[in-house]
Design an enzyme around this catalytic site. Sequence first.
Site, mmCIF file in Angstrom:
data_model
loop_
_atom_site.group_PDB
_atom_site.id
_atom_site.type_symbol
_atom_site.label_atom_id
_atom_site.label_comp_id
_atom_site.label_asym_id
_atom_site.label_seq_id
_atom_site.Cartn_x
_atom_site.Cartn_y
_atom_site.Cartn_z
ATOM 1 N N TYR A 104 -9.583 -10.869 9.413
ATOM 2 C CA TYR A 104 -9.782 -11.295 8.036
ATOM 3 C C TYR A 104 -10.106 -12.782 7.931
ATOM 4 O O TYR A 104 -10.784 -13.207 6.999
ATOM 5 C CB TYR A 104 -8.541 -10.956 7.199
ATOM 6 N N TYR B 132 -10.968 7.229 19.222
ATOM 7 C CA TYR B 132 -11.948 6.597 18.342
ATOM 8 C C TYR B 132 -11.945 5.074 18.431
ATOM 9 O O TYR B 132 -12.589 4.412 17.625
ATOM 10 C CB TYR B 132 -11.778 7.140 16.916
ATOM 11 N N HIS C 86 -0.862 0.027 5.750
ATOM 12 C CA HIS C 86 -1.413 1.029 6.675
ATOM 13 C C HIS C 86 -0.476 2.209 6.931
ATOM 14 O O HIS C 86 -0.072 2.476 8.050
ATOM 15 C CB HIS C 86 -1.800 0.351 7.999
ATOM 16 N N GLN D 262 0.815 -1.215 0.000
ATOM 17 C CA GLN D 262 0.000 0.000 0.000
ATOM 18 C C GLN D 262 0.852 1.271 0.000
ATOM 19 O O GLN D 262 0.305 2.376 0.015
ATOM 20 C CB GLN D 262 -0.917 -0.006 1.225
ATOM 21 N N GLU E 108 -15.547 2.882 8.814
ATOM 22 C CA GLU E 108 -16.197 3.897 9.628
ATOM 23 C C GLU E 108 -16.177 5.283 8.988
ATOM 24 O O GLU E 108 -15.212 5.650 8.301
ATOM 25 C CB GLU E 108 -15.511 4.006 10.993
#
Length: 416
Positions: free
Chosen positions: A310, A299, A186, A124, A289
Amino acid sequence: MLKVGSSAFRKQSLGILAIALVLGGCAASSPISSETPESEAVVPEAVASPETGEAAAAEAIAQAPQSIEPVTLVEGLEHPWGMAWLPDGTMLVTERPGRLRIIREGQLDPNPVPGVPSVLAVGQGGLLDVAVHSQFAENPWVYFTYASGTARANQTQIARARFDGSTLSDWTVIFEVERDKSDGQHFGSRLAWLPDGTLLVSIGDGGNPPVELDGDLIRNQAQNLGTRFGKVVRLNSDGSIPSDNPFVNTPDADPAIWSYGHRNIQGLALDPATDQIWVTEHGARGGDELNAVQPGSNYGWPVVTHSREYWGGQISSEQSRQGMVDPLVVWTPAIAPSGLAVYRGDRYPQWQGHLFAGGLVSRDVRRIELDASGTVINETPIDIGQRVRDVRQGPDGLLYILTDEPNGRLVRLEPS
């Protein structure tokens, strides 16, 4: 809280029906916009007169549902990730492999902008978001987030560079996640300017199991105020720490932290009318979210979550806890949200204040309607047909979309 997949959706009529009622006072059947969800048709009441008919008709048009058409402007972008506009209308687009591209008057310059250093384009990672200094005419800086390092030891970095219209110079790292992590997951990492000239940056939690830090799952660092994983940080434009950040005086806390308990925010947007910050963040298996973020707030990730592992196992038995902020929307199954805009233009008058959240897995843009208190009351998908990586409002008042493909597109939503 609106749960996606529920029946809490509304159907609205096309403007033609409202105009007919205003001008003729008659009740007539009318087609319903195919982009609106089913529920009810709501038509404002009005009585036409020589004095009021024209104004009432205009009001009915303004309240009618918006019909749009996605129009492809540019193709040939390799996994584009972020976009930003210069004051002259030139668009800058990042490509994740490590290139900055220029689009002028709808045309893609075939040559990438010189001056971007090598980035870690693994998983990513890569060259990610881009933002132009809020006072670019006086401060010609362009800001970038990107992955740096190696597959075994990497971090999210924020840099800025001067841009003269064709070339970047003085590339300078102004902030980074100081702890290295492994794997290519991430990184975050969206950018958003606040009205006071400070910069918000989202930073991911570091990755999924079995990725660890200091002998513990790295995702647990989202609850650790001593690290930058799983946080939104707030910086001055030179990368220094604002003295009024919420944890500046908290012992052992990183003073850059603005909010925490996040998994991987890839949608970050300021509502310029209310100064509210909105974020969309990835869950794992389900549990994506939408959050309204306030400084100093927690949060919840991964202590409270609607996500599952997963492989199907439970991450947490709790979905809410006192002292932690609940999401306003939970997407299960996941849409993989990426890119977020709050609409405050004049080209879609019916969409004032609506949120537009891109979806990688859902391959669409979700139009999210709020009531006056900020509660989500409606959600409508706008089909794009490719993985949506970014959504922004352009200086012309139209919405622009980047699709995350080897042959990625720049798409504009045009009123029809």
